[in-house]
Design a protein around this motif. Structure first.
Motif, PDB file in Angstrom:
ATOM      1  N   ILE A 128       0.885  -1.354   0.032  1.00  0.00           N
ATOM      2  CA  ILE A 128      -0.152  -0.004   0.061  1.00  0.00           C
ATOM      3  C   ILE A 128       0.883   1.161   0.152  1.00  0.00           C
ATOM      4  O   ILE A 128       0.641   2.194  -0.806  1.00  0.00           O
ATOM      5  CB  ILE A 128      -0.828  -0.021   1.198  1.00  0.00           C
ATOM      6  N   SER A 129       1.899   1.351   0.733  1.00  0.00           N
ATOM      7  CA  SER A 129       2.747   2.573   0.765  1.00  0.00           C
ATOM      8  C   SER A 129       3.476   2.895  -0.490  1.00  0.00           C
ATOM      9  O   SER A 129       3.622   3.826  -0.844  1.00  0.00           O
ATOM     10  CB  SER A 129       3.780   2.376   2.099  1.00  0.00           C
ATOM     11  N   SER A 130       3.968   1.726  -1.113  1.00  0.00           N
ATOM     12  CA  SER A 130       4.607   1.736  -2.572  1.00  0.00           C
ATOM     13  C   SER A 130       3.627   2.228  -3.645  1.00  0.00           C
ATOM     14  O   SER A 130       3.997   2.804  -4.230  1.00  0.00           O
ATOM     15  CB  SER A 130       5.212   0.558  -2.723  1.00  0.00           C
ATOM     16  N   ALA A 131       2.449   1.762  -3.335  1.00  0.00           N
ATOM     17  CA  ALA A 131       1.424   2.138  -4.318  1.00  0.00           C
ATOM     18  C   ALA A 131       0.967   3.790  -4.156  1.00  0.00           C
ATOM     19  O   ALA A 131       1.028   4.208  -5.216  1.00  0.00           O
ATOM     20  CB  ALA A 131       0.364   1.339  -4.402  1.00  0.00           C
ATOM     21  N   VAL A 132       1.155   3.943  -2.964  1.00  0.00           N
ATOM     22  CA  VAL A 132       0.512   5.557  -2.728  1.00  0.00           C
ATOM     23  C   VAL A 132       1.762   6.383  -3.499  1.00  0.00           C
ATOM     24  O   VAL A 132       1.721   7.273  -3.951  1.00  0.00           O
ATOM     25  CB  VAL A 132       0.399   5.824  -1.368  1.00  0.00           C
ATOM     26  N   ARG A 133       2.993   5.881  -3.205  1.00  0.00           N
ATOM     27  CA  ARG A 133       4.307   6.512  -3.786  1.00  0.00           C
ATOM     28  C   ARG A 133       4.051   6.743  -5.272  1.00  0.00           C
ATOM     29  O   ARG A 133       4.333   7.502  -5.825  1.00  0.00           O
ATOM     30  CB  ARG A 133       5.662   5.914  -3.194  1.00  0.00           C
ATOM     31  N   LEU A 134       4.012   5.468  -5.718  1.00  0.00           N
ATOM     32  CA  LEU A 134       3.954   5.333  -7.080  1.00  0.00           C
ATOM     33  C   LEU A 134       2.832   6.345  -7.993  1.00  0.00           C
ATOM     34  O   LEU A 134       2.937   6.798  -8.996  1.00  0.00           O
ATOM     35  CB  LEU A 134       3.801   3.910  -7.701  1.00  0.00           C
ATOM     36  N   ARG A 135       1.595   6.244  -7.210  1.00  0.00           N
ATOM     37  CA  ARG A 135       0.687   7.137  -7.772  1.00  0.00           C
ATOM     38  C   ARG A 135       1.171   8.438  -7.786  1.00  0.00           C
ATOM     39  O   ARG A 135       0.758   9.413  -9.066  1.00  0.00           O
ATOM     40  CB  ARG A 135      -0.325   7.165  -6.716  1.00  0.00           C
ATOM     41  N   LYS A 136       1.793   8.967  -6.748  1.00  0.00           N
ATOM     42  CA  LYS A 136       2.089  10.322  -6.735  1.00  0.00           C
ATOM     43  C   LYS A 136       3.223  10.718  -8.114  1.00  0.00           C
ATOM     44  O   LYS A 136       3.295  11.757  -8.572  1.00  0.00           O
ATOM     45  CB  LYS A 136       3.161  10.638  -5.413  1.00  0.00           C
ATOM     46  N   THR A 137       4.145   9.775  -8.247  1.00  0.00           N
ATOM     47  CA  THR A 137       4.969   9.855  -9.182  1.00  0.00           C
ATOM     48  C   THR A 137       4.277  10.033 -10.817  1.00  0.00           C
ATOM     49  O   THR A 137       4.756  10.683 -11.452  1.00  0.00           O
ATOM     50  CB  THR A 137       6.195   8.761  -9.238  1.00  0.00           C
ATOM     51  N   LEU A 138       3.431   8.846 -10.782  1.00  0.00           N
ATOM     52  CA  LEU A 138       2.798   8.749 -12.033  1.00  0.00           C
ATOM     53  C   LEU A 138       1.644   9.963 -12.268  1.00  0.00           C
ATOM     54  O   LEU A 138       1.115   9.871 -13.252  1.00  0.00           O
ATOM     55  CB  LEU A 138       2.230   7.438 -12.375  1.00  0.00           C
ATOM     56  N   LYS A 139       1.422  10.447 -11.219  1.00  0.00           N
ATOM     57  CA  LYS A 139       0.180  11.542 -11.114  1.00  0.00           C
ATOM     58  C   LYS A 139      -1.035  11.051 -11.566  1.00  0.00           C
ATOM     59  O   LYS A 139      -1.860  11.719 -12.351  1.00  0.00           O
ATOM     60  CB  LYS A 139       0.917  12.873 -12.114  1.00  0.00           C
ATOM     61  N   ALA A 140      -1.314   9.750 -11.136  1.00  0.00           N
ATOM     62  CA  ALA A 140      -2.585   9.004 -11.445  1.00  0.00           C
ATOM     63  C   ALA A 140      -3.528   9.761 -10.687  1.00  0.00           C
ATOM     64  O   ALA A 140      -3.549  10.058  -9.298  1.00  0.00           O
ATOM     65  CB  ALA A 140      -2.532   7.760 -11.138  1.00  0.00           C
ATOM     66  N   ARG A 141      -4.834  10.159 -11.053  1.00  0.00           N
ATOM     67  CA  ARG A 141      -5.905  10.461 -10.165  1.00  0.00           C
ATOM     68  C   ARG A 141      -6.258   9.675  -9.333  1.00  0.00           C
ATOM     69  O   ARG A 141      -6.761  10.126  -8.158  1.00  0.00           O
ATOM     70  CB  ARG A 141      -7.067  11.053 -11.284  1.00  0.00           C
ATOM     71  N   ARG A 142      -6.335   8.210  -9.576  1.00  0.00           N
ATOM     72  CA  ARG A 142      -7.213   7.191  -8.703  1.00  0.00           C
ATOM     73  C   ARG A 142      -6.075   6.232  -8.581  1.00  0.00           C
ATOM     74  O   ARG A 142      -5.510   5.992  -9.753  1.00  0.00           O
ATOM     75  CB  ARG A 142      -8.615   6.763  -9.255  1.00  0.00           C
ATOM     76  N   LEU A 143      -6.236   5.474  -7.236  1.00  0.00           N
ATOM     77  CA  LEU A 143      -5.194   4.265  -7.309  1.00  0.00           C
ATOM     78  C   LEU A 143      -6.302   3.163  -6.829  1.00  0.00           C
ATOM     79  O   LEU A 143      -7.194   3.369  -5.681  1.00  0.00           O
ATOM     80  CB  LEU A 143      -4.301   4.848  -6.142  1.00  0.00           C
ATOM     81  N   TRP A 144      -6.134   1.926  -7.350  1.00  0.00           N
ATOM     82  CA  TRP A 144      -6.993   0.709  -6.936  1.00  0.00           C
ATOM     83  C   TRP A 144      -5.888  -0.350  -6.649  1.00  0.00           C
ATOM     84  O   TRP A 144      -4.992  -0.617  -7.219  1.00  0.00           O
ATOM     85  CB  TRP A 144      -7.661   0.550  -8.118  1.00  0.00           C
ATOM     86  N   LEU A 145      -6.582  -0.986  -5.731  1.00  0.00           N
ATOM     87  CA  LEU A 145      -5.749  -2.412  -5.262  1.00  0.00           C
ATOM     88  C   LEU A 145      -6.902  -3.351  -5.588  1.00  0.00           C
ATOM     89  O   LEU A 145      -8.037  -3.389  -4.936  1.00  0.00           O
ATOM     90  CB  LEU A 145      -5.285  -2.396  -3.727  1.00  0.00           C
ATOM     91  N   LEU A 146      -6.530  -4.372  -6.282  1.00  0.00           N
ATOM     92  CA  LEU A 146      -7.731  -5.314  -6.634  1.00  0.00           C
ATOM     93  C   LEU A 146      -7.348  -6.708  -5.790  1.00  0.00           C
ATOM     94  O   LEU A 146      -6.211  -7.034  -6.233  1.00  0.00           O
ATOM     95  CB  LEU A 146      -7.622  -5.559  -8.462  1.00  0.00           C
ATOM     96  N   VAL A 147      -8.343  -7.252  -5.379  1.00  0.00           N
ATOM     97  CA  VAL A 147      -8.178  -8.402  -4.633  1.00  0.00           C
ATOM     98  C   VAL A 147      -9.469  -9.252  -4.979  1.00  0.00           C
ATOM     99  O   VAL A 147     -10.270  -8.989  -5.372  1.00  0.00           O
ATOM    100  CB  VAL A 147      -8.171  -8.117  -3.114  1.00  0.00           C
ATOM    101  N   ASP A 148      -9.141 -10.630  -4.608  1.00  0.00           N
ATOM    102  CA  ASP A 148      -9.926 -11.575  -4.733  1.00  0.00           C
ATOM    103  C   ASP A 148     -11.272 -11.467  -3.995  1.00  0.00           C
ATOM    104  O   ASP A 148     -11.245 -11.610  -2.659  1.00  0.00           O
ATOM    105  CB  ASP A 148      -9.552 -13.095  -4.715  1.00  0.00           C
ATOM    106  N   ARG A 149     -12.373 -11.252  -4.667  1.00  0.00           N
ATOM    107  CA  ARG A 149     -13.870 -11.007  -3.911  1.00  0.00           C
ATOM    108  C   ARG A 149     -14.147 -12.220  -3.019  1.00  0.00           C
ATOM    109  O   ARG A 149     -14.834 -12.040  -2.115  1.00  0.00           O
ATOM    110  CB  ARG A 149     -14.893 -10.515  -4.910  1.00  0.00           C
TER     111      ARG A 149
END
Ligand code: SF4
Ligand code: SF4
Length: 450
Positions: free
Chosen positions: A198-219
């Protein structure tokens, strides 16, 4: 078709799902224990200069030279080539060629890892830094660390990041769904490294300047979904539980599940502002950017009825499969060794082949059972077409391929094939449908423009 934007909207019916596909039976016989098991340093490594979809690195060491763990032994100088590092300290004993599962005669460096050599505590990657990086710097770092996207085609991660840099990104999609139900490697990684993911994904979102960040898991694992949501509380991450109908993990299908849109025919999610990344690629990028560690080992799941100690092993790149089998122990003769997932894996011709960045799984088959195809005549049941996730007619594609009607197959849309292997899996006649579709895809130049 030229000049016309062809989209596959009609091939998908509902948001968060897709037409066709299949809930694969859970193969408990392939399950492995949780966690990572120890793997001893092999006495000799044979490290190939190509371990991804791209050109070879240039060998920059000589016979007799001592190398440190993490030292660059191959320099990626051409576009899309990647640096290669010594996985362990040792002495270069030969410059030779090796057959990997995907390519023959690949230039390689043979390293004798014994007697042990004192390892350097200094990281070998000059660019790595704790300062925030731009996308271009991150792409350069990914090449320097030898990172791939850990997808089906082992694309250099740097190439994908550069592609993302040219588009306005709306959605960064981190995928923790497993390719097949067993072994559930990503679930295991999610359980052990959730906070880091989660912390890596948040950092990457900042670098990529993505508007939304999703984590997909098995429902279908509500406990894990709840755990992920709790870990993401207060962070800009949306946790989305998806039914893992095969082949849901294809980036285009994941993009469709999240955004309701699918990329144009023959293009990637970046074309519609989405970037899909598997959790193991995210962690490798984190290792490179924060800890200055290149990719020198691969987490390999070793399973199958012929394996005594099934498990996930962190194995140095360049380790011969023979050493892997020796360490895990065998219950009897191996009838077939398969590298990769059950539906799309490749038969290993020789146990002298080595572990590469692309080796996610080794399946050792000791009995003559349903892993092995026995083709017969088509019984016209229509299952291949019904279950194809992009609505192709695999039987027609096989007919065209067998008759050599390569160009004539273009109206059958072979470029839309996801190479998921599902048509071959469901075919009661056990015909090589997916192989024919994949070959046509690469034989016919893509003439569609948008
Ligand atoms: S391999 Fe290609 S043709 Fe076969 S089911 Fe998958 S997408 Fe369809
Ligand atoms: S699934 Fe196999 S047997 Fe059935 S129609 Fe397709 S090719 Fe023929």
């Amino acid at each position: 078709m030229g000049g016309i934007s062809i989209r596959l909207n009609s091939l998908f019916r509902r948001r968060r799902s897709f037409r066709g596909g299949l809930y694969l039976p859970v193969r408990r016989d392939l399950a492995v224990p949780r966690g990572i098991r120890d793997f001893p340093d092999p006495p000799v490594l044979c490290v190939p200069m190509i371990q991804h979809d791209g050109p070879a690195a240039r060998i920059v060491v000589q016979v007799g030279q001592r190398v440190q763990a993490g030292q660059v032994i191959g320099r990626g100088e051409k576009p899309d080539s990647l640096d290669v590092h010594a996985p362990l300290a040792g002495k270069v004993v030969a410059l030779e060629s090796v057959d990997t599962v995907r390519q023959s005669d690949v230039p390689a460096v043979r390293i004798a890892t014994a007697p042990p050599v004192a390892e350097s505590s200094e990281p070998s990657m000059a660019l790595a830094s704790t300062a925030p990086l731009t996308i271009e710097q991150l792409a350069e770092l990914a090449d320097e660390a030898g990172l791939i996207d850990f997808g089906q085609s082992a694309t250099p991660l740097g190439r994908r990041l550069r592609q993302a840099a040219t588009e306005r990104l709306n959605d960064l999609i981190i995928n923790a769904l497993d390719f097949e139900p067993e072994p559930d490697d990503r679930n295991d990684l999610l359980d052990t490294s959730l906070d880091t993911i989660i912390s890596s994904a948040v950092r990457l979102r900042k670098t990529l300047k993505a508007r939304r960040l999703w984590l997909l898991v098995d429902r279908y694992d509500p406990h894990r979904v709840r755990r992920c949501r709790a870990a993401a509380t207060g962070k800009p991450v949306r946790v989305l539980g998806l039914p893992n109908k095969y082949p849901q993990t294809h980036p285009n299908l994941l993009t469709h599940a999240v955004t309701g849109q699918e990329p144009p025919y023959g293009s990637s999610p970046a074309r519609i502002g989405a970037f899909v990344l598997a959790i193991e690629a995210l962690l490798a990028l984190e290792n490179a950017s924060l800890h200055r560690r290149p990719l020198t080992r691969r987490l390999v799941t070793v399973t199958g009825d012929a394996v005594r100690k099934k498990g996930r092993y962190l194995i140095p790149l360049g380790t011969p499969f023979a050493d892997v089998l020796q360490h895990v122990g065998l219950t009897g003769p191996v009838l077939r060794l398969i590298e990769g997932p059950l539906l799309t894996g490749r038969a290993v011709a020789s146990v002298e082949s080595v572990v590469t960045r692309q080796t996610a799984r080794l399946l050792a088959v000791g009995r003559d059972h349903d892993y092995l195809a026995n083709p017969g005549p088509c019984v016209r049941c229509g299952r291949c077409q019904d279950d194809c996730p992009v609505g192709l007619d695999p039987r027609a594609l096989l007919d065209a391929y067998e008759r050599g009607q390569i160009e004539e197959a273009l109206p059958l849309w072979p470029h839309a094939c996801l190479e998921c292997g599902l048509c071959s899996f469901v075919c009661p006649a056990e015909l090589p449908l997916s192989e024919a579709a994949a070959r046509l895809k690469y034989l016919i130049p893509l003439k569609v423009q948008w």
